[in-house]
Design a protein around this motif. Structure first.
Motif, short mmCIF file in Angstrom:
data_model
loop_
_atom_site.label_atom_id
_atom_site.label_comp_id
_atom_site.label_asym_id
_atom_site.label_seq_id
_atom_site.Cartn_x
_atom_site.Cartn_y
_atom_site.Cartn_z
N THR A 121 -10.89 2.64 2.43
CA THR A 121 -12.10 2.15 2.36
C THR A 121 -13.27 1.71 3.19
N ASN A 175 1.37 -1.25 -0.29
CA ASN A 175 -0.16 0.20 -0.19
C ASN A 175 0.67 1.02 0.07
N ARG A 218 -2.49 5.66 0.48
CA ARG A 218 -3.47 6.11 0.57
C ARG A 218 -4.76 5.20 0.60
N GLY A 219 -5.84 5.33 0.12
CA GLY A 219 -7.17 4.76 -0.74
C GLY A 219 -7.91 3.73 0.29
N ASN A 268 -2.65 -1.33 -3.50
CA ASN A 268 -1.98 -0.03 -4.65
C ASN A 268 -0.68 0.24 -4.90
#
Length: 296
Positions: free
Chosen positions: A237, A231, A234-235, A263
């Motif tokens: 959910t 990772n 960021r990102g 990601n």
């Protein structure tokens, strides 16, 4: 010979009067006579503005009408045969607060409805304006289950979620942080098994104890933090227990899912590296075949 004439107007009265029952009215008598003379007047708990009258127009009792009148209109209300009058209880018009979650079986004198969902229960408490959370929890202290996480309760008030430590009210003497109840407040009493699920690119994915008013990063840190190889920071959910996506700045609720995506460049490259290697191998083999056959 004894002649017994048919009954005239037979009407019934129930609710908050001293002498409920069914009575035969004399000609000219109406609702006022039924309540004052036959019913012996209102009780102290009577809601004089909520007197319900039900009228049946057919022998089968299929069609009819019901309406509500008040004490000021008693003298103007006439009654017909088989009318039913119910005098409401003003205590039922009090505001109500709901307790949900880790509650014990019903105790005598407390109004409650239960919901068979993972052992959770729902209790409704009618209160007087001005009552506080601290006063109510001491009143119903026997209603809390032994598995209740009283220190991490919270109030749902409209769109707000207000953390409240019920332990401080049950066993402490400082009520400076007490909260005045509002109509239809819902006080959530969580079980000790409440958790938040953290998945994806963290070092230790899994379930972690739910603590009210904690941000997303708190639960990610419990899971060992982000895996930097997977990772890029960021990102994230967040989904609630109904799988509905929630803003990152909103409160984390019990049984939420925090998903940290994979990601990073390294992770993505590792995903496509086998494909690139396979393509290069095929290309190299093809070139070798062409070279051996003299095509190149």
């Amino acid at each position: 010979q004894i002649f017994i004439p048919p009954a005239g107007r037979m009407v019934s009265i129930s609710g908050e009067v001293f002498r409920p029952g069914t009575y035969e009215l004399f000609p000219g008598e109406g609702l006022e006579a039924l309540i004052v003379s036959y019913g012996d007047g209102f009780t102290l708990d009577a809601d004089k503005d909520r007197i319900r009258i039900s009228r049946v127009h057919t022998l089968e009792g299929i069609s009819g009408e019901t309406w509500v009148t008040s004490y000021k209109e008693l003298a103007q209300v006439s009654l017909e045969d088989r009318d039913r009058v119910v005098v409401g209880n003003k205590l039922e018009s009090r505001p109500v607060v709901f307790f949900e979650g880790a509650l014990a079986p019903k105790q005598t004198g407390v109004e409650e409805t239960t919901a068979e969902i993972e052992g959770a229960a729902k209790l409704e408490y009618f209160f007087y304006p001005g009552e506080t959370v601290g006063y109510v929890v001491r009143t119903i202290r026997q209603q809390f289950a032994t598995t209740a996480d009283l220190g991490n309760a919270y109030i749902i008030r409209g769109e707000q979620q207000i953390a409240v430590n019920l332990l401080s009210f049950l066993y402490g003497n400082d009520f400076s942080q007490d909260i005045v109840l509002e109509n239809r407040d819902t006080i959530i009493v969580p079980f000790r098994q409440y958790f938040v699920l953290v998945s994806g690119a963290v070092k230790f994915p899994g379930r972690y104890p739910y603590v009210p008013d904690r941000p997303v990063e708190y639960y990610i840190s419990l899971a060992g933090g982000r895996d930097e190889l997977l990772n890029n920071g960021r990102g994230v959910t967040v989904f609630d227990m109904y799988q509905k996506k929630r803003p990152l700045e909103s409160f984390i609720t019990p049984e939420s899912l925090i998903s940290v995506p994979i990601n990073s460049f390294t992770a993505r490259f590792n995903q496509v590296a086998p494909i690139i290697t396979t393509v290069l191998s095929l290309l190299s083999a093809t070139l070798s075949i062409f070279a051996l056959s003299g095509i190149l």
